[in-house]
Design a protein around this motif. Structure first.
Motif, PDB file in Angstrom:
ATOM      1  N   ARG A   1      -0.884 -41.639 -31.728  1.00 11.11           N
ATOM      2  CA  ARG A   1      -0.980 -41.056 -33.072  1.00 11.11           C
ATOM      3  C   ARG A   1      -0.139 -41.842 -34.087  1.00 11.11           C
ATOM      4  NH1 ARG A   1      -0.604 -34.759 -34.710  1.00 11.11           N
ATOM      5  NH2 ARG A   1      -0.937 -35.043 -36.939  1.00 11.11           N
ATOM      6  N   LEU A   2       1.077 -42.219 -33.697  1.00 12.28           N
ATOM      7  CA  LEU A   2       1.899 -43.016 -34.610  1.00 12.28           C
ATOM      8  C   LEU A   2       1.221 -44.352 -34.907  1.00 12.28           C
ATOM      9  CD1 LEU A   2       5.499 -42.349 -33.231  1.00 12.28           C
ATOM     10  CD2 LEU A   2       4.564 -41.626 -35.450  1.00 12.28           C
ATOM     11  N   HIS A   3       0.546 -44.908 -33.915  1.00 11.33           N
ATOM     12  CA  HIS A   3      -0.131 -46.197 -34.096  1.00 11.33           C
ATOM     13  C   HIS A   3      -1.349 -46.085 -35.011  1.00 11.33           C
ATOM     14  CE1 HIS A   3      -1.259 -50.292 -33.021  1.00 11.33           C
ATOM     15  NE2 HIS A   3      -2.490 -49.848 -32.874  1.00 11.33           N
ATOM     16  N   THR A   4      -2.138 -45.006 -34.845  1.00  9.62           N
ATOM     17  CA  THR A   4      -3.374 -44.877 -35.617  1.00  9.62           C
ATOM     18  C   THR A   4      -3.196 -44.109 -36.913  1.00  9.62           C
ATOM     19  OG1 THR A   4      -4.000 -42.796 -34.548  1.00  9.62           O
ATOM     20  CG2 THR A   4      -4.772 -44.855 -33.503  1.00  9.62           C
ATOM     21  N   GLY A   5      -2.162 -43.261 -36.974  1.00 14.94           N
ATOM     22  CA  GLY A   5      -1.984 -42.401 -38.145  1.00 14.94           C
ATOM     23  C   GLY A   5      -2.836 -41.153 -38.097  1.00 14.94           C
ATOM     24  N   ALA A   6      -3.492 -40.907 -36.956  1.00 13.48           N
ATOM     25  CA  ALA A   6      -4.367 -39.731 -36.838  1.00 13.48           C
ATOM     26  C   ALA A   6      -4.226 -39.128 -35.445  1.00 13.48           C
ATOM     27  CB  ALA A   6      -5.819 -40.142 -37.076  1.00 13.48           C
ATOM     28  N   PRO A   7      -4.504 -37.816 -35.307  1.00 11.32           N
ATOM     29  CA  PRO A   7      -4.459 -37.194 -33.979  1.00 11.32           C
ATOM     30  C   PRO A   7      -5.469 -37.846 -33.035  1.00 11.32           C
ATOM     31  CG  PRO A   7      -4.581 -35.523 -35.700  1.00 11.32           C
ATOM     32  CD  PRO A   7      -4.821 -36.853 -36.365  1.00 11.32           C
ATOM     33  N   VAL A   8      -5.131 -37.853 -31.745  1.00 10.15           N
ATOM     34  CA  VAL A   8      -5.976 -38.440 -30.705  1.00 10.15           C
ATOM     35  C   VAL A   8      -6.234 -37.370 -29.651  1.00 10.15           C
ATOM     36  CG1 VAL A   8      -6.047 -40.220 -28.913  1.00 10.15           C
ATOM     37  CG2 VAL A   8      -5.030 -40.754 -31.138  1.00 10.15           C
ATOM     38  N   SER A   9      -7.413 -37.366 -29.069  1.00  9.25           N
ATOM     39  CA  SER A   9      -7.796 -36.364 -28.072  1.00  9.25           C
ATOM     40  C   SER A   9      -7.245 -36.718 -26.687  1.00  9.25           C
ATOM     41  CB  SER A   9      -9.319 -36.262 -27.988  1.00  9.25           C
ATOM     42  OG  SER A   9      -9.701 -35.490 -26.858  1.00  9.25           O
ATOM     43  N   SER A  10      -6.332 -35.891 -26.195  1.00  6.29           N
ATOM     44  CA  SER A  10      -5.831 -36.052 -24.825  1.00  6.29           C
ATOM     45  C   SER A  10      -6.963 -35.850 -23.824  1.00  6.29           C
ATOM     46  CB  SER A  10      -4.718 -35.043 -24.533  1.00  6.29           C
ATOM     47  OG  SER A  10      -3.591 -35.309 -25.319  1.00  6.29           O
ATOM     48  N   THR A  11      -7.813 -34.884 -24.081  1.00  9.27           N
ATOM     49  CA  THR A  11      -8.941 -34.630 -23.191  1.00  9.27           C
ATOM     50  C   THR A  11      -9.845 -35.854 -23.115  1.00  9.27           C
ATOM     51  OG1 THR A  11      -8.853 -32.277 -23.719  1.00  9.27           O
ATOM     52  CG2 THR A  11     -10.912 -33.095 -22.745  1.00  9.27           C
ATOM     53  N   GLY A  12     -10.107 -36.480 -24.254  1.00  5.76           N
ATOM     54  CA  GLY A  12     -10.939 -37.683 -24.273  1.00  5.76           C
ATOM     55  C   GLY A  12     -10.361 -38.794 -23.417  1.00  5.76           C
ATOM     56  N   ILE A  13      -9.060 -38.971 -23.477  1.00 11.02           N
ATOM     57  CA  ILE A  13      -8.426 -40.001 -22.656  1.00 11.02           C
ATOM     58  C   ILE A  13      -8.562 -39.646 -21.182  1.00 11.02           C
ATOM     59  CG2 ILE A  13      -6.235 -41.101 -22.051  1.00 11.02           C
ATOM     60  CD1 ILE A  13      -5.498 -40.839 -25.052  1.00 11.02           C
ATOM     61  N   LEU A  14      -8.300 -38.389 -20.824  1.00 14.87           N
ATOM     62  CA  LEU A  14      -8.415 -37.985 -19.422  1.00 14.87           C
ATOM     63  C   LEU A  14      -9.845 -38.106 -18.896  1.00 14.87           C
ATOM     64  CD1 LEU A  14      -5.972 -34.977 -19.527  1.00 14.87           C
ATOM     65  CD2 LEU A  14      -5.763 -36.959 -18.009  1.00 14.87           C
ATOM     66  N   LEU A  15     -10.840 -37.856 -19.734  1.00 21.98           N
ATOM     67  CA  LEU A  15     -12.236 -38.006 -19.314  1.00 21.98           C
ATOM     68  C   LEU A  15     -12.553 -39.456 -18.945  1.00 21.98           C
ATOM     69  CD1 LEU A  15     -13.984 -35.627 -21.860  1.00 21.98           C
ATOM     70  CD2 LEU A  15     -13.853 -35.316 -19.375  1.00 21.98           C
ATOM     71  N   HIS A  16     -11.826 -40.394 -19.514  1.00 25.37           N
ATOM     72  CA  HIS A  16     -11.984 -41.809 -19.160  1.00 25.37           C
ATOM     73  C   HIS A  16     -11.002 -42.239 -18.071  1.00 25.37           C
ATOM     74  CE1 HIS A  16     -14.911 -42.797 -22.258  1.00 25.37           C
ATOM     75  NE2 HIS A  16     -14.194 -42.074 -23.101  1.00 25.37           N
ATOM     76  N   LEU A  17      -9.813 -41.655 -18.068  1.00 22.25           N
ATOM     77  CA  LEU A  17      -8.764 -42.064 -17.132  1.00 22.25           C
ATOM     78  C   LEU A  17      -9.133 -41.758 -15.677  1.00 22.25           C
ATOM     79  CD1 LEU A  17      -5.952 -43.230 -16.615  1.00 22.25           C
ATOM     80  CD2 LEU A  17      -5.018 -40.944 -17.006  1.00 22.25           C
ATOM     81  N   LEU A  18      -9.592 -40.561 -15.386  1.00 14.10           N
ATOM     82  CA  LEU A  18      -9.862 -40.194 -13.999  1.00 14.10           C
ATOM     83  C   LEU A  18     -10.939 -41.080 -13.368  1.00 14.10           C
ATOM     84  CD1 LEU A  18      -9.471 -36.316 -14.207  1.00 14.10           C
ATOM     85  CD2 LEU A  18      -7.799 -38.009 -13.444  1.00 14.10           C
ATOM     86  N   PRO A  19     -12.073 -41.351 -14.033  1.00  9.26           N
ATOM     87  CA  PRO A  19     -13.032 -42.284 -13.441  1.00  9.26           C
ATOM     88  C   PRO A  19     -12.494 -43.702 -13.332  1.00  9.26           C
ATOM     89  CG  PRO A  19     -14.097 -40.962 -15.141  1.00  9.26           C
ATOM     90  CD  PRO A  19     -12.611 -40.684 -15.228  1.00  9.26           C
ATOM     91  N   ALA A  20     -11.654 -44.120 -14.291  1.00 10.00           N
ATOM     92  CA  ALA A  20     -11.079 -45.474 -14.219  1.00 10.00           C
ATOM     93  C   ALA A  20     -10.162 -45.591 -13.006  1.00 10.00           C
ATOM     94  CB  ALA A  20     -10.312 -45.784 -15.508  1.00 10.00           C
ATOM     95  N   ILE A  21      -9.419 -44.535 -12.712  1.00 12.27           N
ATOM     96  CA  ILE A  21      -8.549 -44.556 -11.519  1.00 12.27           C
ATOM     97  C   ILE A  21      -9.402 -44.562 -10.260  1.00 12.27           C
ATOM     98  CG2 ILE A  21      -6.932 -43.152 -10.178  1.00 12.27           C
ATOM     99  CD1 ILE A  21      -5.686 -42.371 -12.921  1.00 12.27           C
ATOM    100  N   ASP A  22     -10.453 -43.762 -10.230  1.00 12.13           N
ATOM    101  CA  ASP A  22     -11.329 -43.731  -9.055  1.00 12.13           C
ATOM    102  C   ASP A  22     -11.959 -45.097  -8.796  1.00 12.13           C
ATOM    103  OD1 ASP A  22     -10.765 -41.047  -8.715  1.00 12.13           O
ATOM    104  OD2 ASP A  22     -12.636 -40.344  -9.639  1.00 12.13           O
ATOM    105  N   ALA A  23     -12.236 -45.841  -9.871  1.00 13.32           N
ATOM    106  CA  ALA A  23     -12.869 -47.158  -9.728  1.00 13.32           C
ATOM    107  C   ALA A  23     -11.885 -48.257  -9.376  1.00 13.32           C
ATOM    108  CB  ALA A  23     -13.605 -47.513 -11.021  1.00 13.32           C
ATOM    109  N   SER A  24     -10.575 -47.985  -9.513  1.00 16.21           N
ATOM    110  CA  SER A  24      -9.592 -49.057  -9.272  1.00 16.21           C
ATOM    111  C   SER A  24      -9.226 -49.177  -7.809  1.00 16.21           C
ATOM    112  CB  SER A  24      -8.351 -48.832 -10.109  1.00 16.21           C
ATOM    113  OG  SER A  24      -7.743 -47.603  -9.828  1.00 16.21           O
TER     114      SER A  24
END
Length: 164
Positions: free
Chosen positions: A141-164
């Motif tokens: 948020r400090l980097h972008t100046g706007a709120p960011v979705s934690s859920t959105g990140i987790l929706l990408h994070l869990l499959p990325a971990i499964d693929a690693s």
């Protein structure tokens, strides 16, 4: 964080959620591989070398994921975390070996692996940090100046971990 949305997206995965907990890693001990422990706040979160992880309430992702042991797990998780942030937000982060995800020269996420339990903390919507961290930490948020979705990140994070 939308826990029900995450549970619907990953129906085969155990997802435990706590409004506040001492440490998601401690809660993950003994759970089956694939399990995820999430919290809105940690009171005793840890970073590398036993350092305290600043867990501002309802501002970050504080999670532990039970994994099967594998070589180079910390590096793979760092890459998965940076990839999830990029996919969810478009923000490109760097890695600082062995476990820090960096944004504009400051730490935005950290990875801690113990006994095949990965603790991942991502500074998502923090608007400030304690004085002792302010020069070294940042948030999406400090980097972008706007709120960011934690859920959105987790929706990408869990499959990325499964693929690693």
């Amino acid at each position: 964080m939308d826990i029900e949305r995450l549970r619907r997206a990953f129906p085969a995965r155990r997802i435990d959620y706590y409004p506040a907990i001492d440490s998601t890693m401690r809660a993950a001990v003994g759970l089956e591989p694939g399990s995820v422990v999430l919290a809105d706040r940690q009171t005793a979160g840890q970073g590398r070398h036993g350092r305290r992880w600043h867990s501002e309430p309802a501002s970050g992702i504080y999670c532990s994921i039970v994994l099967k042991p594998a070589p180079a797990l910390t590096l793979a998780l760092g890459l998965a975390t940076a990839d999830a942030i990029k996919r969810a937000t478009g923000i490109v982060c760097d890695l600082r070996w062995p476990n820090d995800v960096m944004l504009a020269g400051k730490k935005v996420a950290g990875i801690l692996v113990r006994n095949a339990i990965a603790g991942i903390g991502i500074n998502v919507n923090h608007t400030s940090f304690p004085a002792e961290l302010a020069s070294d930490a940042t948030s999406l948020r400090l980097h972008t100046g706007a709120p960011v979705s934690s859920t959105g990140i987790l929706l990408h994070l869990l499959p990325a971990i499964d693929a690693s």
